[in-house]
Design an enzyme around this catalytic site. Structure first.
Site, mmCIF file in Angstrom:
data_model
loop_
_atom_site.group_PDB
_atom_site.id
_atom_site.type_symbol
_atom_site.label_atom_id
_atom_site.label_comp_id
_atom_site.label_asym_id
_atom_site.label_seq_id
_atom_site.Cartn_x
_atom_site.Cartn_y
_atom_site.Cartn_z
ATOM 1 N N GLU A 47 0.819 -1.210 0.000
ATOM 2 C CA GLU A 47 0.000 0.000 0.000
ATOM 3 C C GLU A 47 0.856 1.265 0.000
ATOM 4 O OE1 GLU A 47 -3.862 0.035 1.668
ATOM 5 O OE2 GLU A 47 -3.352 -1.574 3.047
ATOM 6 N N ASP A 48 0.312 2.315 -0.611
ATOM 7 C CA ASP A 48 0.882 3.663 -0.522
ATOM 8 C C ASP A 48 2.376 3.652 -0.839
ATOM 9 O OD1 ASP A 48 -1.648 3.756 0.546
ATOM 10 O OD2 ASP A 48 -1.107 4.844 2.350
ATOM 11 N N CYS A 101 -6.571 4.226 -2.572
ATOM 12 C CA CYS A 101 -6.648 2.787 -2.792
ATOM 13 C C CYS A 101 -7.949 2.273 -3.392
ATOM 14 C CB CYS A 101 -6.332 2.030 -1.505
ATOM 15 S SG CYS A 101 -7.401 2.425 -0.121
ATOM 16 N N ASP A 137 -0.425 -0.062 -4.567
ATOM 17 C CA ASP A 137 -1.790 0.247 -5.013
ATOM 18 C C ASP A 137 -1.955 1.700 -5.458
ATOM 19 O OD1 ASP A 137 -1.748 1.407 -2.490
ATOM 20 O OD2 ASP A 137 -3.610 0.470 -1.802
#
EC number: 3.1.6.-
Length: 596
Positions: free
Chosen positions: A58-59, A97, A306
């Site tokens: 993520e991120d 996301c 993402d």
């Protein structure tokens, strides 16, 4: 870690990897062409029906050594890059996301299916709106369902966040225990592992890894009892003293110019890279499982984020800092190892590409294009992105980018870029920006994000201005490029049916076909003819899933996708659910053979 490569006269390649076990004193995030062996060959000979493993974090901006940033050592990702192909030009369709994951799951742009607001099921009540789900056309299925229909065992571990409830037919397993090891031995798999370590909430104070992030993928270990399964991201943190450290707190960071160089910001940079170190550790655990199972050379491995980075002025924005995310693909037997593929890739390209890889023709409704496999398209010329509501705050922005230039259209120029999003303001760097702004201590580059108004159009040369700080829209030298990208954005909006100015209330009305309530999938109907069970559903586009419970009370371990008539053992019970994406699922119907 920097990769150095030399080619000798005997055409053998020597790979020299300089591992920095001593903490570097002047680590620098590079924004330049990556020095590698060369570009990937035009065609790749891929095995038939390979296993596919997705490692999704993520991120994630380009904060790792294979992409030029040596701040933290990532031995597992660096090895993956050494044995694979790096893709520096992957872009999400949104800087956040849920819309991005909707694009991955369907192969469609979020703003074409009602998935563009963050999120569809939260912060709607505060605006006088109901919670809702994205509603794609009736012929749309999740990518994983198409792969299941093709014979793949599909697992997700375990984040979803698609802007709609996944039908039971989407996955063989979707849980913290989901794993390829639960499939039949002769079955190819598509396995997704989601790593949450690098999420922006990992920058919150007090700092400490959460249980969800320290599991090292206990997938398949059903004896382990999760304390945090299904609970808040922030629960069950270890203390900072207990948290593993992957780099010194005294590391010198190359802080992007849109952030101030203060102690609080430097601490957030340390947390960011430390979280990457932990994520790399978990990636290594999954890759070790793959190798232990003897599946490494039968599997195509994808690593990607993402969307872009977690910091303020990164996440949620459609600058490259919010859209660009690194991708590494390792092919069986290290095909094209240590090369780079510079083509532009969008998240909508994942679904058609995976179908192409397994020899299945991409579905006509998919708005992306295959970049690998039997149905590979010519390289795309542009990528596209959108930004709309984030939590309780709304903006309307659309963008198009080629390999060098980005065009941004701001539909609310009277409104500044910065949005006061409560969740983001828990990040110390965000608090620091607001403090320094109030004190008049931010420089011109840092104040750009806090402008009271913004131009209707922006044009950036992302090669000479990688942080997108110098708007060229009014520069006479770039008018041809401005006109080109403006026309391309108009073409794209029309092609996907994106009415950027459509209020969210009208969007919901459109998705629900004028109703005030979310549509519901009709209950499935069952009939029997000559011992064959036939199931139907009146809702167009509904997927039908079923389980069989035998007389001995043995239940199917997964929901089967109904593809046609089948025989049911005597004395058994059938459980059936129908579900069209974006609709509420039908009631679960139970029927025994004695009822038929």
């Amino acid at each position: 870690m920097l990769f150095l490569r030399f080619k000798f006269f005997n055409n053998r390649l020597l790979f020299v990897s300089v591992l920095c076990f001593v903490i570097c004193v002047s680590c620098k995030r590079e924004h330049k062409e990556i020095k590698i062996k060369g570009e990937k060959a035009t065609e790749l000979k891929l095995p038939e029906r390979p296993n596919i493993l997705w490692l999704v974090t993520e991120d994630m901006g380009a904060y790792i050594p294979p992409f030029g940033d040596s701040t933290v050592v990532t031995p597992h990702l660096s090895k993956l890059a050494k044995e694979g192909v790096i893709y520096p030009n992957l872009y999400s369709t949104s800087g956040v996301c849920a819309p991005s994951r909707a694009a991955i799951a369907t192969g469609m742009y979020p703003s074409s299916i009602g998935a563009n607001h963050m999120r569809t099921n939260s912060f709607t009540k505060e605006r006088g709106l109901p919670a809702y789900e994205a509603v794609p056309p009736s012929n749309v299925r999740m990518l994983s369902e198409w792969l299941r229909k093709a014979g793949y065992y599909c697992t997700n571990n375990y984040k979803t966040d698609y802007q709609f409830k996944a039908p039971v037919t989407a996955w063989d397993e979707s849980s913290p225990y989901a794993h390829w090891r639960n499939r039949n031995d002769d079955q190819p798999f598509f396995a997704v592992f989601n790593f949450t370590d690098t999420h922006e909430s990992g920058l919150f104070e007090p700092y400490g890894l959460r249980e969800i992030e320290t599991r090292l993928y206990r997938a398949g270990d059903t004896t382990y009892q999760w304390k945090n399964y299904g609970a808040s991201h922030a629960n069950n943190r270890m203390s900072e003293a207990e948290t593993p450290q992957y780099l010194s707190k005294d590391t010198k960071f190359n802080i992007p110019p849109y952030l101030p160089e203060t102690d609080l910001v430097k601490r957030d940079m340390w947390k960011l890279y430390n979280n990457i170190g932990e994520m790399d550790n978990q990636v290594g655990a999954v890759l070790q499982q793959l190798e232990d199972d003897g599946l490494l050379e039968n599997t195509i491995i994808f690593f990607y984020g993402d969307h872009g980075g977690p910091l303020p002025r990164e996440k949620r924005l459609i600058y490259d800092s919010g859209l660009n995310t690194p991708m590494i693909i390792r092919f069986p037997n290290k095909l094209e190892a240590e090369t780079s593929d510079p083509q532009l890739i969008s998240f909508v390209d994942f679904a058609p590409t995976l179908l192409s890889i397994i020899g299945e023709k991409p579905k006509e409704y998919m708005q992306g294009q295959a970049f690998l496999g039997q149905y590979k398209n010519k390289e795309r010329s542009y990528i596209h992105a959108a930004a709309d509501r984030f939590d309780a705050e709304t903006d309307v922005i659309r963008a198009v980018r080629d390999k060098r230039f980005k065009y941004i259209r701001n539909y609310r120029p009277e409104q500044g870029y910065y949005l006061p999003i409560d969740y983001r303001e828990r990040i110390p760097t965000m608090q620091e920006l607001l403090r320094l702004k109030a004190e008049g201590k931010l420089n011109e580059e840092q104040m750009q994000w806090f402008r009271d108004v913004k131009p209707e159009e922006e044009l950036f040369d992302c090669k000479s201005d990688p942080f997108e700080l110098k708007n060229l829209a009014n520069n006479p030298e770039y008018q041809n490029k401005l006109v080109e990208l403006r026309k391309e954005l108009d073409r794209w909006l029309t092609a996907i049916g994106d009415d950027a100015n459509l209020p969210e209330s009208e969007l919901i009305n459109k998705l629900w076909n004028g109703s005030n309530t979310q549509p519901v999938t009709s209950d499935p109907k069952v009939s029997i003819n000559n011992g064959n069970i036939t199931i139907s559903c009146d809702t167009e586009g509904a997927s039908v899933g079923y389980k069989i419970v035998t007389a001995g009370n043995k239940t199917s371990k997964t929901w089967h996708i109904y593809n046609g008539p089948f025989k049911m053992p005597l004395g058994s019970t059938l459980e059936i659910i129908a579900h069209r994406i974006g609709f509420k699922p039908s009631k679960a119907i139970q029927i025994s053979t004695s009822d038929l």
